[in-house]
Write an enzyme that holds these catalytic residues in place. Structure first.
Site, PDB file in Angstrom:
ATOM      1  N   GLU A 132     -14.115   6.217   3.809  1.00 22.49           N
ATOM      2  CA  GLU A 132     -13.008   6.218   2.842  1.00 22.49           C
ATOM      3  C   GLU A 132     -13.441   6.421   1.390  1.00 22.49           C
ATOM      4  O   GLU A 132     -13.033   5.686   0.494  1.00 22.49           O
ATOM      5  CB  GLU A 132     -12.208   4.912   2.982  1.00 22.49           C
ATOM      6  N   ASN A 165     -16.060   9.206   7.580  1.00 19.32           N
ATOM      7  CA  ASN A 165     -14.830   8.719   8.217  1.00 19.32           C
ATOM      8  C   ASN A 165     -13.766   8.441   7.156  1.00 19.32           C
ATOM      9  O   ASN A 165     -14.062   7.827   6.127  1.00 19.32           O
ATOM     10  CB  ASN A 165     -15.175   7.407   8.953  1.00 19.32           C
ATOM     11  N   HIS A 215      -4.132   6.943  11.572  1.00 15.82           N
ATOM     12  CA  HIS A 215      -3.159   5.840  11.555  1.00 15.82           C
ATOM     13  C   HIS A 215      -1.789   6.454  11.244  1.00 15.82           C
ATOM     14  O   HIS A 215      -1.570   6.892  10.117  1.00 15.82           O
ATOM     15  CB  HIS A 215      -3.498   4.835  10.444  1.00 15.82           C
ATOM     16  N   GLU A 226      -9.695   5.812  14.731  1.00 14.97           N
ATOM     17  CA  GLU A 226      -8.952   4.539  14.617  1.00 14.97           C
ATOM     18  C   GLU A 226      -7.499   4.764  14.998  1.00 14.97           C
ATOM     19  O   GLU A 226      -6.579   4.223  14.366  1.00 14.97           O
ATOM     20  CB  GLU A 226      -9.042   3.985  13.175  1.00 14.97           C
ATOM     21  N   ASP A 242      -3.878   4.778  15.923  1.00 15.06           N
ATOM     22  CA  ASP A 242      -2.751   3.911  16.265  1.00 15.06           C
ATOM     23  C   ASP A 242      -1.491   4.559  15.706  1.00 15.06           C
ATOM     24  O   ASP A 242      -1.529   5.219  14.674  1.00 15.06           O
ATOM     25  CB  ASP A 242      -2.925   2.455  15.820  1.00 15.06           C
TER      26      ASP A 242
HETATM   27  O1  9MR Z   1      -9.030  -3.669  11.634  1.00 14.53           O
HETATM   28  C1  9MR Z   1      -9.665  -4.176  10.474  1.00 14.53           C
HETATM   29  C2  9MR Z   1      -9.032  -5.505  10.103  1.00 14.53           C
HETATM   30  O2  9MR Z   1      -9.325  -6.475  11.064  1.00 14.53           O
HETATM   31  C3  9MR Z   1      -9.529  -5.934   8.734  1.00 14.53           C
HETATM   32  O3  9MR Z   1      -8.822  -7.069   8.327  1.00 14.53           O
HETATM   33  C4  9MR Z   1      -9.352  -4.821   7.746  1.00 14.53           C
HETATM   34  C5  9MR Z   1      -9.888  -5.222   6.393  1.00 14.53           C
HETATM   35  O4  9MR Z   1     -10.052  -4.130   5.530  1.00 14.53           O
HETATM   36  O5  9MR Z   1     -10.039  -3.687   8.193  1.00 14.53           O
HETATM   37  C6  9MR Z   1      -9.479  -3.192   9.353  1.00 14.53           C
HETATM   38  O6  9MR Z   1     -10.018  -1.989   9.724  1.00 14.53           O
HETATM   39  C7  9MR Z   1     -10.012  -0.939   8.777  1.00 14.53           C
HETATM   40  C8  9MR Z   1     -11.149  -0.022   9.148  1.00 14.53           C
HETATM   41  O7  9MR Z   1     -12.344  -0.734   9.127  1.00 14.53           O
HETATM   42  C9  9MR Z   1     -11.202   1.175   8.234  1.00 14.53           C
HETATM   43  N1  9MR Z   1      -9.964   1.882   8.200  1.00 14.53           N
HETATM   44  C10 9MR Z   1      -8.818   1.076   7.878  1.00 14.53           C
HETATM   45  C11 9MR Z   1      -8.696  -0.153   8.769  1.00 14.53           C
HETATM   46  C12 9MR Z   1      -7.530  -0.972   8.323  1.00 14.53           C
HETATM   47  O8  9MR Z   1      -7.745  -1.494   7.029  1.00 14.53           O
END
Ligand code: 9MR
Length: 463
Positions: free
Chosen positions: A171, A213, A249, A278, A280
């Site tokens: 990101e 990513n 997402h 990721e 969803d």
């Molecule tokens: O799924 C992850 C969640 O449990 C955490 O609280 C969150 C914190 O930033 O991160 C989530 O996963 C992220 C992923 O690592 C990167 N892309 C975005 C996802 C959602 O924030």
């Protein structure tokens, strides 16, 4: 071109669409109690992992390690999935809570689970502006750059040989129309922080695919154009990048873009693999099911779209559970989206072509007792070096590596070795726990410094 070689590889004899059709015909026949033999010869996958494997792909899930004690969760994971990604356990805050103090227990649990069940592991993530440990907040400039590179080196070294693909950088591009990098503490260390991270990751684990990513890059838009330009530049300049992850997402406001497949393909055309990392999709019923089907079909249509990871298992496991975005409901039952995903996988598509592993640097000749292979990651003003010591046939009870440094170089910090001198001809000796190395076995140490990194050959000797 890969498409052609994939087809001629002869991995299977029955075209997937035909085979899927056969399965449904045969299933009907079995239902009325006649031919059974044909049913077992048709082999459409009955799980997500098996169906994806038919075209050489993996089907993975993001896993929260603390849920591995939930038997319903683990039952689905082990039955359906062939790859896992740590949801949070390999991030910087989780793995390096204090400077240069590493905690791998949770990440290791996931790796052990994957190894015991024949799953691949996707590493997530080495360098990201979020979920950093608190101690990085006071760092900037060279200190932050060095901390980041040390982190990349240490974590990728710890998991060396166990990770199929690393999300090296996550990101790093801004949302909105600029196509520019996101402002962050890492970005402020200099525009080359991303390539420095990739070089450090390659040096630490030459066998892992190294990926960039991001999210909102799923269609062609200013943000994905920015990533595209970076990947093109990296490929042109030999920066070690192998893949791009598309988080995917999706919501009602941000649905699967119409050019999703075309966007994956344009990245593949730069010479990288792509993965959906990721996935969803907010929603329910047939509209959610259709969206999943579109995403899966798009990946299968792109020969070097090598795998799909969903962002959790049950809706209740999701980071945005109210959106009910996953393939299993809170009870672990298969949703319509599960069926459409499985059907899309079984409908087949391109077969993933075999890939050649990334090149590794052969160790320089040693003095017989041991050899030392040096990997250097440098940037203007500094460097991180990793040295692998490999014992000869007699093994070692102590070792010393001599390495000439350029005149402007100064060693500032070393790990897994004690050094004599900080500039010129610097010697590195084993510490208490890594002097004994069995015949043919190896151990690693590293150091970082200011100035230019070493370019000469290291010699290794018994100490
Ligand atoms: O799924 C992850 C969640 O449990 C955490 O609280 C969150 C914190 O930033 O991160 C989530 O996963 C992220 C992923 O690592 C990167 N892309 C975005 C996802 C959602 O924030």
């Amino acid at each position: 071109m890969n498409h052609v070689s994939a087809r001629s590889s002869g991995r299977r004899t029955t075209p997937p669409r035909l085979r899927a059709a056969l399965v449904s015909i045969v299933t009907g026949v079995v239902a009325v109690g006649t031919t059974v033999a044909l049913a077992s010869s048709a082999s459409a996958g009955t799980t997500l992992g098996a169906a994806a494997a038919e075209t050489g792909r993996y089907f993975g899930a993001a896993v929260a390690v603390n849920r591995l004690s939930d038997s319903v969760y683990v039952g689905i994971l082990n039955r359906e999935f062939t790859s896992v990604t740590a949801e949070n356990e390999m991030k910087w805050d989780a793995t390096e809570p204090s400077p240069n103090q590493f905690t791998y227990a949770s990440g290791d649990k996931l790796v052990s689970h994957a190894e015991a069940n024949g799953m691949r592991v996707r590493g997530h993530t080495l360098a990201w502006h979020q979920q950093q440990p608190r101690w990085t907040a006071v760092l900037s400039g060279t200190a932050l750059r060095n901390a980041m590179l040390n982190h990349v080196t240490q974590v990728a070294t710890h998991y060396r040989g166990k990770i199929h693909a690393w999300n090296v950088v996550n990101e790093a591009f801004a949302d909105g129309g600029s196509g520019a990098r996101r402002d962050s503490n890492l970005q402020r260390t200099g525009d080359d922080w991303i390539e420095a991270a990739f070089r450090a990751a390659r040096a630490a684990d030459p066998g892992a695919k190294l990926c960039y990513n991001d999210y909102y890059t799923d269609g062609q838009n200013p943000k994905s154009n920015g990533v595209y330009a970076m990947v093109r530049d990296f490929r042109a300049r030999g920066v070690p990048i192998d893949c791009v992850g598309f988080q995917s997402h999706f919501t009602a406001q941000s649905p699967v873009p119409s050019d999703y497949q075309a966007n994956l393909q344009r990245f593949v055309d730069l010479g990288v693999e792509v993965q959906i990392t990721e996935l969803d999709i907010e929603g329910s019923g047939s509209s959610q099911a259709d969206s999943y089907s579109r995403v899966v079909s798009a990946c299968l249509a792109v020969s070097r779209c090598t795998g799909i990871t969903v962002s959790g298992i049950r809706d209740t496991d999701s980071w945005r559970s109210s959106a009910t975005p996953l393939l299993f409901d809170g009870n672990g039952a298969k949703k319509a989206a599960y069926t459409s995903t499985l059907d899309a996988l079984n409908a087949g598509g391109t077969t993933v072509p075999p890939t050649t592993p990334p090149p590794t640097t052969p160790p320089p000749p040693g003095d017989g007792a041991c050899t030392a292979a040096v990997s250097v990651n440098s940037w203007p003003g500094g460097f991180v070096t990793t040295v692998k010591v490999t014992a000869g046939p007699a093994g070692l009870d102590g070792w010393v590596v001599n390495l000439p440094l350029p005149s402007d170089a100064t060693v500032t910090n070393a790990w897994n070795a004690q050094h004599t001198g900080t500039s010129g001809a610097v010697s590195f000796r084993n510490v208490s726990y890594n002097g004994t190395v069995g015949a043919g076995a190896g151990t690693e140490f590293g150091f970082q410094g200011t100035g230019n990194g070493p370019t000469g050959t290291a010699t290794c000797a018994r100490a």
